[in-house]
Motif scaffolding. Sequence first.
Motif: not given
Length: 476
Positions: A25-29, A57-64
């Motif tokens: 689970e990644v959040i970029c700042v 793909r990862n935004q859609k999966a809720g991981r990014l």
Amino acid sequence: MKIAVIGTGYVGLVSGTCFAEWGNEVICVDKNVEKIMQLSKGRIPIYEPGLETLVARNQKAGRLSFTTNLSEAVRNVDVVLIAVGTPPRAGHGDADLSFVHMAAKEIAHALSGPAVVVVKSTVPVGTCDAVQKIIDAVRPAGDVSVASNPEFLREGSAIDDFLFPDRVVIGVEDERTEAVMAALYEPFSDGSTPVVMTKRRSAELIKYASNAFLATKIMFINELADLCERVGTDVSELALGVGLDHRIGRAFLNAGPGYGGSCFPKDTLALLRTAQDFGVTLRIVEETVSSNEARKRKMALKVVDAIGGDVDGLTIAVLGLTFKPDTDDMRDAPSVSLIETLQRFGATVRAHDPVGMSNASRILENVAFFEDPYECVRDADAIVVVTEWESIRQLDLVRLKSLVRSSNLIDLRNAFARGAARAAGFSVSSIGRPSEPELRTGKSLSEADPRFASPVRSLVDARADRGKLLPSEPRQ
């Protein structure tokens, strides 16, 4: 794991996206509000093949996800990656660490519990020690540890380099941090990729030493290319014969107008400054930096000589502007020095690049930019190839020749087969090859006998191509 990435530049965005691809689970700042808004909508601010698809793909999966709120982003994470810029300080050459130190202070105040702070930015030896002191001044002793994890991403193939690297280098000072970092790179626990665990200072120096060595290798083959031109040999044959020695390797033995980009120029200078600070002389690196700067200027003189000694009042068409193909990066690109020098000599310059013209227009003045390469060369007195984009390699030489005013083709990347260019009517000047046709056959071995070139090139390509693909993407 929960990961926060501070900085959404090239390193931060690619690293954060790829960690998300592994299931984290990644959040970029980033403090740039406009950039975060665009990223949240799936719009990528840099050109990197495959990155837009992976982000989506990862935004859609809720991981990014992306945010401007650092305090909220790092509050309950396991790992914080510092991936902010470390540009050279004006007039000094060493790395500007102000963004790294600022990020460390903000992280220290925002963390709510134990975590590992990973310095992903390229930094001089001792930077992680300084970051640890900044954090320890705010946090309870031992609450937060700092690790070094330098990146080795090539622009144009960064995703493959991250997901399938030659090695991962991690610098730690204690067993707890080592365990967290091993968990972060759990996909390589099967031994598929070497994970090198070192002390922090060793990891920091490995990054600089790697880039300095590769820069030196580039300048080595470039200087030998000059010798090849004088003695009447072909540098491509030389590079092939030398590069097949597994102790040397074929990579970075392509002669050209010099290196550029975001890494080699600043990292070699930063390494020299570090060495000076510790009273050590790095003569080879010093000569590499000097040779590269001189070569960029020399390329303009090569163009002038090929045209007849004077470009005043002539029109030069430059094909390829970025420092290498498959990127829009114009930082320290050889094309900039070349074009500015030609303009000082009185030439009018037109230019084409598949993706780099927007960035180039912010650097270069009085240059006419063309989306269509054929329109770019129309009525030109010479064509100069500076970046070997595949789309440029595939241009129709006969059509190019029909559009130009004169037959001068200066190929600074050896992008075109010289025999084909001559057959189309061009007078060809290239890198590391004699100006006149070779006495032996008038062609390089690769042009003269495909039976010689094919098996050897196939062998080289097979070794270079690791056959690795992005997850769920078909082989091209």
